[in-house]
Design a protein around this motif. Structure first.
Motif: not given
Length: 196
Positions: A13-17, A40-42, A59-62
């Motif tokens: 996924v592309e991490v959304q701000p 949610c971003v860990l 930001a970026g791919t995760a």
């Protein structure tokens, strides 16, 4: 849908701000309770360790991972939602203790070597160890080699219910929530999505 043996886990996924950041497991549980499957971003916690993470994302791919949650009912009344684990233990792990793992790690201890955060099961280890055995188990818990042990029982199931001999301090995702005699845990499959 929970993971199947041999199946792939996670999707790029592309991490959304705008996605919230969760620094601790308790924040993940609270996020899932409020917002369900909104990602949610860990940025910390045992769930992140279990997923092989450790870095933060701007930001970026995760990868996005569906995760189960544990619905925890204390003494037939008080309810909590856990993302990583539930621990019932007295001081120095004396008396009957239990760990119910959705994540594989509890700090530096590998207490759920078979636990997976999206298999639809909670991995429970319960028992009572004499003092000398506790010292050995603490050392071996860092590698997951504390199991099997003749004084510890392990089960993996979607629902776990137990009554302790005395009210014992209880921790949900690292937060003390009181003392419990009767503990009821139900796995909520695919309850949330975490990004790591």
């Amino acid at each position: 849908m929970v993971i199947r043996p041999g199946g792939s886990y996670g999707r790029p996924v592309e991490v959304q701000p705008s996605w919230p950041r969760c620094d601790r497991d308790a924040e993940v549980g609270a996020h899932i309770a409020r917002r369900g499957a909104e990602p949610c971003v860990l940025q910390g916690g045992d769930l992140l360790t279990t997923l092989g993470g450790g870095s933060t994302h701007a930001a970026g791919t995760a990868s996005a991972y569906p995760v189960d949650a544990l619905r925890v009912v204390l003494d037939h009344a008080e309810e909590h939602l856990a993302a990583a684990h539930v621990v019932v233990r007295a001081v120095w792990w004396g008396g009957e203790c239990a760990v119910a793992m959705n994540a594989a790690w509890l700090g530096s201890w590998y207490l759920g070597p078979r636990a997976h955060p999206n298999d639809g099961l909670v991995d429970v280890t319960i028992g009572r160890l004499p003092w000398q055995q506790r010292l050995l188990a603490w050392r071996r818990a860092q590698t997951g080699t504390h199991l099997p042990h003749p004084a510890l029982r392990t089960v993996r199931r979607p629902i776990w219910d137990h009554t302790f001999p005395v009210a014992t301090p209880t921790y949900v995702d690292g937060r003390r929530v009181g003392r419990v005699r009767h503990l009821h845990i139900v796995v909520v499959p695919d309850a949330g999505v975490v990004v790591a």
